[in-house]
Enzyme design. Structure first.
Site, PDB file in Angstrom:
ATOM      1  N   LEU A 124       1.182  -1.155   0.044  1.00  0.00           N
ATOM      2  CA  LEU A 124       0.164   0.031  -0.056  1.00  0.00           C
ATOM      3  C   LEU A 124       0.795   1.338  -0.277  1.00  0.00           C
ATOM      4  CD1 LEU A 124      -2.932   1.116  -0.170  1.00  0.00           C
ATOM      5  CD2 LEU A 124      -2.328   0.977   2.607  1.00  0.00           C
ATOM      6  N   ALA A 129       2.960   8.662  -0.001  1.00  0.00           N
ATOM      7  CA  ALA A 129       1.600   7.815  -0.062  1.00  0.00           C
ATOM      8  C   ALA A 129       2.312   7.082   1.646  1.00  0.00           C
ATOM      9  CB  ALA A 129       0.266   7.157  -0.980  1.00  0.00           C
ATOM     10  N   GLU A 366       1.094   0.341  10.221  1.00  0.00           N
ATOM     11  CA  GLU A 366      -0.246  -0.366   9.883  1.00  0.00           C
ATOM     12  C   GLU A 366      -1.170   0.611  10.418  1.00  0.00           C
ATOM     13  OE1 GLU A 366      -1.816  -3.911  10.857  1.00  0.00           O
ATOM     14  OE2 GLU A 366       0.104  -4.908   9.894  1.00  0.00           O
ATOM     15  N   THR A 368       0.615   4.866  12.021  1.00  0.00           N
ATOM     16  CA  THR A 368       1.060   5.538  13.522  1.00  0.00           C
ATOM     17  C   THR A 368       0.459   5.503  14.499  1.00  0.00           C
ATOM     18  OG1 THR A 368       0.971   7.819  12.815  1.00  0.00           O
ATOM     19  CG2 THR A 368       2.793   6.773  11.742  1.00  0.00           C
TER      20      THR A 368
END
Ligand code: FAD
Length: 385
Positions: A124, A129, A366, A368
């Protein structure tokens, strides 16, 4: 319960023994060599650790979220790099297929992910990004019945050992943000994929991350998770997978905290200053008590969120509460563990120094801690308006 109580207890006992007898003795070696031996990975496969969350119908153990958390808390008692070997197969690397995949995709991929024959990675994050994960720029351009993927995915766990990437790419360039993003299942040996060198990390040696670069990588449209009908809906899949993933990371944090507290108590009882064990000093006891109370609070939160998810509740907010609290908690517990060990806590021969670095990552990936705060606050405001 997916397993009856006796079977689950036996499984948890087996995992506890594996951690105690097989993994903990190897921690230092893995940290120095930055490599987990193949025979250890084989033992993980034999134990079923790659398929904890994959439904039984597809060869996994099909654990509920609560059962998974109880297992992961045991795994957390050793270096988190070990969990990383099978972590993506149970979490972000398989859950997209479990949650939203077509029957054909499930049959094709899940049995091999469950046995660990195939390692799955979740791609991802990109250079531009990260926390703003909906801003993905990797593009997927339609070409006949296929898509051509181009872009760079950053910091992808297990990429070098993966056979399967779940890749999030923009299929609709006219839409910004979460809309217009699709989730693709991409075989790692597809032409047009290259990997960067592995990054050198602060901790968790033995677990590896690198970038994955796609250049006109051809992927059939049938490999969109859920099929072509799920075009532009991939971001929802990512967020659902992350709900479970965040509870999983929270359980891992609890496991690490338990080990750090055990190490701290043992050291405090053995180390003597001013003619007595340092465990007798109340300032030391205060640190131990704070760590235990916070660990217990996190454990209770994790089990509650897991049960809610198993009951079918929407758990994005509780999952973020767990991730925020449990990962920050283990950071404080690790810091106190170093303090309790005094100078020895700064020396590599003591496990607490290694754990101090290892657990730092849990507050970053996953989502912050700040992103968990944003999710929690947004949810509160949405529910009140
Ligand atoms: C070892 C490792 C393994 C990883 N594995 C994977 C993987 O397998 N797959 C994958 O896709 N990604 C993976 N990642 C990427 C990870 O999820 C991202 O690094 C993380 O989400 C943060 O993104 P960023 O690094 O771009 O930081 P940034 O988004 O640039 O954040 C920098 C700082 O700004 C803060 N910030 C950003 N936005 C806001 C806001 N709106 N409000 C308040 N504060 C904000 C952040 O909290 C942080 O403190 C991994 C990263 C590492 C280090």
């Amino acid at each position: 319960m997916a397993l009856d109580k006796e079977t689950l207890d036996q499984f948890i006992d087996a995992v506890r023994r594996f951690v105690e007898e097989r993994l903990i003795p190897l921690e230092e070696q893995i940290s120095v060599e930055d490599h987990i031996p193949d025979d250890v990975v084989d033992d993980m496969r034999d134990l079923g650790l790659f398929g904890l969350t994959i439904p039984e119908a597809y060869g996994g153990l099909g654990l509920t979220t609560e059962e998974e958390c109880r297992v992961v808390m045991e795994i957390g008692r050793t270096s988190p790099a070990f969990r990383s070997v099978f972590g993506t197969n149970n979490g972000i690397g398989s859950q997209g297929i479990v949650l939203d995949g077509t029957e054909e995709q499930k049959r094709h991929y899940l049995p091999r992910l469950a046995t660990g024959e195939v390692i799955g990675s979740f791609a991802l994050t990109e250079p531009d990004a990260g926390s703003d994960s909906a801003a993905v720029q990797t593009k997927a351009v339609k070409d006949g019945d296929d898509y051509l993927l181009s872009g760079t995915k950053r910091f992808i766990t297990n990429a070098a050992s993966s056979q399967l990437f779940t890749v999030f790419a923009r299929t609709d360039p006219d839409q910004s943000g979460a809309r217009g993003v699709s989730a693709f299942l991409v075989d790692a040996d597809s032409p047009g994929i290259t990997l960067s060198n592995a990054y050198r990390k602060m901790g968790q040696q033995g677990a590896h991350v690198c970038d994955v670069i796609f250049e006109d990588c051809r992927v059939p449209q049938a490999n969109i998770i859920g099929g072509p009908g799920q075009l532009n809906k991939g971001f929802r899949t990512a967020m659902k997978a992350l709900d479970r993933g965040r509870i999983h990371i929270s359980a891992l944090s609890v496991g690490c905290a338990k080990r750090l507290i055990e190490l701290s108590v043992a050291y405090a009882m053995e180390r003597r200053q001013f003619g007595k064990p340092i465990a007798e000093f109340q300032l030391l006891q205060g640190m131990l008590a704070d760590s235990q109370a916070e660990c217990y609070a996190a454990e209770s939160m994790v089990l509650d969120a897991a049960r809610r998810r198993d009951a079918g509740e929407q758990v994005s907010m509780p999952a973020s509460c767990c991730k925020l609290f449990a990962t920050e908690m283990v950071g404080r517990v690790a810091d106190r563990a170093v303090q309790i060990h005094g100078g020895a806590g700064y020396i590599e021969d003591y496990a607490v120094a290694r754990f101090y670095r290892d657990v730092r990552l849990l507050r970053i990936y996953e989502g912050t801690s700040q992103i968990q705060q944003v999710i929690i606050a947004r949810s509160l405001i949405r529910n009140a308006s």
